[in-house]
Every structure is written in C-alpha cells, then in structure tokens.
Motif scaffolding. Structure first.
Motif, mmCIF file in Angstrom:
data_model
loop_
_atom_site.group_PDB
_atom_site.id
_atom_site.type_symbol
_atom_site.label_atom_id
_atom_site.label_comp_id
_atom_site.label_asym_id
_atom_site.label_seq_id
_atom_site.Cartn_x
_atom_site.Cartn_y
_atom_site.Cartn_z
ATOM 1 N N LEU A 91 0.846 -1.196 0.000
ATOM 2 C CA LEU A 91 0.000 0.000 0.000
ATOM 3 C C LEU A 91 0.881 1.245 0.000
ATOM 4 N N PRO A 92 0.506 2.278 -0.746
ATOM 5 C CA PRO A 92 1.294 3.514 -0.743
ATOM 6 C C PRO A 92 1.398 4.097 0.663
ATOM 7 N N ALA A 93 2.584 4.546 1.025
ATOM 8 C CA ALA A 93 2.797 5.081 2.374
ATOM 9 C C ALA A 93 1.937 6.304 2.636
ATOM 10 N N ASP A 94 1.623 7.056 1.587
ATOM 11 C CA ASP A 94 0.853 8.296 1.752
ATOM 12 C C ASP A 94 -0.602 8.128 1.301
ATOM 13 N N TRP A 95 -1.119 6.901 1.310
ATOM 14 C CA TRP A 95 -2.506 6.692 0.886
ATOM 15 C C TRP A 95 -3.446 7.481 1.789
ATOM 16 N N PRO A 96 -4.303 8.351 1.228
ATOM 17 C CA PRO A 96 -5.121 9.264 2.051
ATOM 18 C C PRO A 96 -6.062 8.564 3.026
ATOM 19 N N LEU A 97 -6.509 7.339 2.714
ATOM 20 C CA LEU A 97 -7.476 6.670 3.587
ATOM 21 C C LEU A 97 -6.825 5.858 4.696
ATOM 22 N N ALA A 98 -5.500 5.725 4.656
ATOM 23 C CA ALA A 98 -4.824 4.897 5.659
ATOM 24 C C ALA A 98 -5.076 5.369 7.090
ATOM 25 N N PRO A 99 -4.980 6.684 7.396
ATOM 26 C CA PRO A 99 -5.183 7.109 8.792
ATOM 27 C C PRO A 99 -6.556 6.730 9.349
ATOM 28 N N SER A 100 -7.600 6.900 8.541
ATOM 29 C CA SER A 100 -8.939 6.606 9.055
ATOM 30 C C SER A 100 -9.154 5.102 9.212
ATOM 31 N N LEU A 101 -8.590 4.285 8.327
ATOM 32 C CA LEU A 101 -8.773 2.839 8.432
ATOM 33 C C LEU A 101 -7.882 2.222 9.493
ATOM 34 N N ASP A 102 -6.770 2.872 9.805
ATOM 35 C CA ASP A 102 -5.836 2.319 10.795
ATOM 36 C C ASP A 102 -6.302 2.515 12.229
ATOM 37 N N VAL A 103 -7.321 3.360 12.442
ATOM 38 C CA VAL A 103 -7.887 3.519 13.785
ATOM 39 C C VAL A 103 -8.769 2.299 14.046
ATOM 40 N N ASN A 104 -8.238 1.326 14.759
ATOM 41 C CA ASN A 104 -8.835 -0.011 14.815
ATOM 42 C C ASN A 104 -9.978 -0.079 15.833
ATOM 43 N N HIS A 105 -11.130 0.510 15.459
ATOM 44 C CA HIS A 105 -12.290 0.494 16.353
ATOM 45 C C HIS A 105 -13.306 -0.538 15.874
ATOM 46 N N VAL A 106 -14.481 -0.544 16.486
ATOM 47 C CA VAL A 106 -15.467 -1.597 16.246
ATOM 48 C C VAL A 106 -15.929 -1.636 14.794
ATOM 49 N N LEU A 107 -15.899 -0.508 14.101
ATOM 50 C CA LEU A 107 -16.345 -0.469 12.715
ATOM 51 C C LEU A 107 -15.357 -1.154 11.782
ATOM 52 N N ILE A 108 -14.076 -1.203 12.163
ATOM 53 C CA ILE A 108 -13.015 -1.722 11.303
ATOM 54 C C ILE A 108 -12.619 -3.138 11.684
ATOM 55 N N GLN A 109 -12.690 -3.451 12.959
ATOM 56 C CA GLN A 109 -12.103 -4.685 13.483
ATOM 57 C C GLN A 109 -12.713 -5.948 12.908
ATOM 58 N N GLY A 110 -11.886 -6.995 12.836
ATOM 59 C CA GLY A 110 -12.337 -8.340 12.536
ATOM 60 C C GLY A 110 -11.839 -9.271 13.632
ATOM 61 N N GLY A 111 -11.990 -10.558 13.425
ATOM 62 C CA GLY A 111 -11.441 -11.526 14.367
ATOM 63 C C GLY A 111 -12.288 -11.699 15.608
ATOM 64 N N GLU A 112 -11.797 -12.532 16.515
ATOM 65 C CA GLU A 112 -12.542 -12.873 17.725
ATOM 66 C C GLU A 112 -12.694 -11.693 18.673
ATOM 67 N N GLY A 113 -11.689 -10.824 18.715
ATOM 68 C CA GLY A 113 -11.774 -9.685 19.616
ATOM 69 C C GLY A 113 -12.951 -8.788 19.312
ATOM 70 N N TYR A 114 -13.383 -8.771 18.045
ATOM 71 C CA TYR A 114 -14.510 -7.929 17.660
ATOM 72 C C TYR A 114 -15.796 -8.356 18.356
ATOM 73 N N ARG A 115 -16.003 -9.661 18.491
ATOM 74 C CA ARG A 115 -17.276 -10.145 19.019
ATOM 75 C C ARG A 115 -17.519 -9.642 20.444
ATOM 76 N N GLU A 116 -16.494 -9.702 21.274
ATOM 77 C CA GLU A 116 -16.637 -9.210 22.645
ATOM 78 C C GLU A 116 -16.894 -7.710 22.651
ATOM 79 N N LEU A 117 -16.202 -6.990 21.755
ATOM 80 C CA LEU A 117 -16.389 -5.546 21.680
ATOM 81 C C LEU A 117 -17.786 -5.202 21.185
ATOM 82 N N LYS A 118 -18.297 -5.942 20.211
ATOM 83 C CA LYS A 118 -19.644 -5.683 19.687
ATOM 84 C C LYS A 118 -20.696 -5.905 20.776
ATOM 85 N N VAL A 119 -20.562 -6.958 21.567
ATOM 86 C CA VAL A 119 -21.500 -7.200 22.673
ATOM 87 C C VAL A 119 -21.451 -6.036 23.661
ATOM 88 N N ALA A 120 -20.251 -5.543 23.941
ATOM 89 C CA ALA A 120 -20.108 -4.414 24.865
ATOM 90 C C ALA A 120 -20.779 -3.162 24.301
#
Length: 465
Positions: A91-120
């Motif tokens: 991925l380009p180092a200066d890709w404009p969407l990288a900062p917003s996607l790299d904030v790993n919150h409930v909207l972005i997350q995958g995996g098992e950790g997401y399920r506990e966060l979604k319930v919360a």
C-alpha cells in the motif's frame, strides 16, 4: 452471490492488480456518483475493479451481491489483517485513507476480539436506545432542547430570513448529541466538537485537529475510569472492563465521528427531498411519519455511500469476477440501492416503503447505533418543520455543493429561505437530572456557564450575515 472456490481453482484468473482500473474519485463522482456507478455497471456488471485514490479495490454495485457480502461475516470478514496487499507492504505510504482505516475500532475490526467488543457496544447503547429507559428519555429532551436553541439562534433576526441549514443546524446538532453521549465533565459542549468538525471536513488543519481530539478523548476515557456516570464511555467500560485508555479513545472517536456525520447528512438530505418535491417523502412527513420519511430518503440518498472494506478468506466468485483471498471489497450502498434488479421492484407510491435498504448495513455487523442515530435525526427534522414554514432552497437543486468522500456523501452547505411558524417557541427547560451514579461528578446544568467554541462559532455566523 458469492461462491467459494476450491483451493487453486482460480489460479488462472486475472489478478485485481493487473487489471485496467477506472478511477472512482473523479469530478463525475463528486457531482453525481450515480453516473459513475451506472457506467461501471454497464462495463462490468454487479462487481467492478476500480482505482480508489491509487489503490486497486473491488466495488460491489449489485444489491444481491452487496447483501451476500454484508450478511456473511465469516466468508467476507472485516479486519485489515486480512488485507493481502497491506500485509505484503504494497500500500502507498501516503494513501489518504490509511489514517482513518488504521484507527482499529469496532467499525473496522475483525477476528474474535470484535465479538466481545460488539456485545459491549450493544450493552452500552441499550439505555440510550430503549425509549422506556430514563437515560433515553433524558437524551430525547436534551436533543429537543438543542434543536430548538439552534433554530432560535439562526432565526433571531426576524420572522423571515436566510440560513445555511447544514452549517447552522444539521451538522452542529448531532455533535451536541454526541457530546451528551460522551458525558464531558463540566460541559455539554466542548472544544472537541470543533476539532471533530475539522477532521470530518478533511481540510489542511485536520491532522492537528485529529491529534488534539484523540488526546481529549484519552483524557475523557481516563476520567471515566475514575468517575463513571450515566454516559456511553462509562457503560462501555462497565461492559468491557479490559479496555485500555487508548482502546476506549478509539471507540469514542468512532461514536463521535460516525454518529455526528451520519445524522447530520440524514437531516440535510431529508430536508432537501421534502422541499424539492419528493411527494412520497412529503406525504409521510405531513402524516407525522418522520421515520417513514427518512426511510424513503435513505433509499435514494444514503449518507454512508460506501462501507469500509471486507476481505474474503478464500477465492470467491462474485458477479462476473473471481475475487482472490485478501482482496479489498467495498460494498457501495448507493449503487446497490440504484441496482435496477432491486430498484425496479420498489413501489414508490406504497403507503409503507421497503425496509430492505442497506443504509445501516445488514447481517451481524449492522450499525449498533442505528436506533439512536435515527431517533436523533427524526427529532431534528420534526423540530425544523414544526418551527419553520415556507422552507425553500435559495439555490437550484442541481447547484447544491456536495461534500463527497469514499465513505460519506453530504452537502457542504444547504442555503434556504424560511418563515418562522406561529409565535416564537418558548425556551425549553433543561431535562431533569438523572440519579447520580456512584462516584459520579454532578451534571453541570448551570445556565450561566460559558458557551463552547462551537456555539460561539454558530453565533458568529448569525452576526456575520
């Protein structure tokens, strides 16, 4: 629909990176995304390879294909760790969407950790989305009071006048709602709201504003860990006590950004549709069916026009193409709603419109705050049309300036002429305080507190007219 392929069965297919890609973010897209969607649909069918600001992605245009991807979180998961090009450092180092996607919150997350966060999240939002709960009743009263104060502010010059409903109402109101949800100590409105506005506008000062905002939210999170109250951060911590201050600040950032922008755009789009002759929307509003009015609007103008990406775990057949494991797949809600195979079956004259729209997502990852956001927007729309009459655009509808992005589509401004209905509204009394939670700081409802930067900015717009 997506069809899973056997390992190695797609070895001969053309890779996404090797295709000739049409740029998505063009002047045509900014003016009218429907033009771009239809051109892509004619060339590629329900799924198209596009260039998204320098990165190749798949864009899902068909309704059935979009629904398939959204509902099957196992085959098409979120989580940037699943993005093959990102893992390989392509991925380009200066890709404009990288900062917003790299904030790993409930909207972005995958995996098992997401399920506990979604319930919360679901647990923490429940008091605000249950109309019988005292917290929800108080929030409704606060939103109504804020809406009336904003309308009184921009109409204080007389019974008729001009206003920018985007800058003076539909954008600040949901920021105020988010401020109530976050429970800033000592103030309902805070300088953080102005920084959120700067981040959403993605202007030259967005970077410093984001740093200040995250720092402010970290301070707020640390405070709530010591002094919980009747607010979303406290409820989220109670449901997920393992969250760190940094993790909590990312979740609060998501709530503030998504709730405020989505609600604001929904209010503005609803106003435009009603006052420019969308007869079914106008009829449902006249009948007092505010939610039905907004339901019709999101079919044609969804605020969240493209969802964040998903990544198939295996090679999948989707539309006319094979999507390789780890390819980024962006579902376009705007294109899916316009898909002739779906839109052709919708009867616009029916009393109750279809509930099959995808504006809040579908499947297990539907927006957890959809009832809250829809309720806040409904209050804003109802107060506008109850307080003002004769609303009309002061620009031709095809000259309205759109604020387009890969995610959201809303108006930069909404200039209108208005007439105040009846007698001026009486001041709305503050909502009654809730019983204080153990250890909570008392709510500051003093009428004499200094106004926030946001309110001073709005007052300045009135004085500068």
């Amino acid at each position: 629909m997506g069809v899973e392929l056997d390992s190695g069965s797609a070895a001969g297919h053309e890779s996404l990176e090797s295709m000739s890609l049409e740029p998505l973010m063009t002047r045509d897209y900014e003016r009218d995304p429907a033009i771009v969607y239809e051109r892509l649909r004619q060339a590629h069918g329900p799924v198209a390879p596009v260039d998204l600001l320098g990165v190749p992605v798949w864009l899902v245009l068909g309704y059935e294909e979009a629904y398939e991807v959204l509902r099957d979180d196992h085959a098409w998961p979120k989580g940037l760790e699943n993005w093959r090009a990102r893992r390989e450092g392509r991925l380009p180092a200066d890709w404009p969407l990288a900062p917003s996607l790299d904030v790993n919150h409930v909207l972005i997350q995958g995996g098992e950790g997401y399920r506990e966060l979604k319930v919360a999240w679901d647990t923490a939002l429940r008091p605000f989305q249950d109309p019988r709960h005292p917290v929800a009743k108080r929030l409704k009263a606060q939103i109504t009071r804020d809406a009336d104060e904003l309308i009184s502010l921009f109409t204080q010059g007389g019974r008729t006048g001009w206003a920018d409903l985007s800058a003076q109402f539909s954008r600040p109101l949901p920021l105020m709602v988010a401020s109530h949800l976050l429970g800033f100590p000592g103030s309902q409105h805070d300088d953080a709201l102005m920084d959120m506005w700067r981040v959403l506008d993605a202007g030259p000062d967005a970077g410093p504003a984001l740093e200040r905002l995250l720092a402010t939210l970290s301070e707020l999170g640390a405070w709530k860990m010591k002094e919980p109250g009747d607010d979303f951060p406290s409820y989220l911590l109670a449901s997920h006590p393992g969250l760190s201050v940094e993790e909590l600040s990312r979740e609060l950032m998501m709530l503030l950004g998504m709730t405020s922008d989505h609600v604001g755009i929904l209010i503005s789009n609803t106003v435009v549709e009603v006052i420019t002759g969308n007869l079914p929307a106008s009829a449902s509003l006249s009948a007092g069916l505010i939610r039905e009015t907004m339901n019709r609007v999101v079919m044609q103008k969804p605020p969240l026009i493209n969802f964040v990406p998903r990544f198939p775990l295996k090679d999948m057949r989707l539309g006319n193409y094979t999507v390789a494991a780890g390819d980024p797949v962006w579902v376009s809600v705007g294109a899916a709603h316009a898909d002739p195979a779906f839109a052709g079956k919708v009867c616009p004259e029916s009393t109750i419109s279809t509930r099959a729209h995808l504006s809040w997502g579908a499947g297990p990852r539907q927006c957890p705050a959809r009832e809250l956001a829809g309720g806040a927007a409904a209050i804003g729309v109802s107060r506008l049309f109850e307080r003002l009459s004769g609303l009309e655009l002061s620009l031709p509808v095809d000259q309205l300036p759109w604020r387009s992005s890969p995610f959201m589509r809303g108006l930069r401004s909404l200039p209108v002429r208005y007439t105040v209905s009846g007698t001026p509204a009486q001041p709305v009394p503050p909502p009654p305080p809730l019983p204080a939670a153990a250890g909570a700081a008392p709510a500051d409802e003093s009428a004499g507190r200094p106004r926030s930067s946001l309110w001073r900015y709005l007052a300045g717009l009135v004085r500068g007219r």
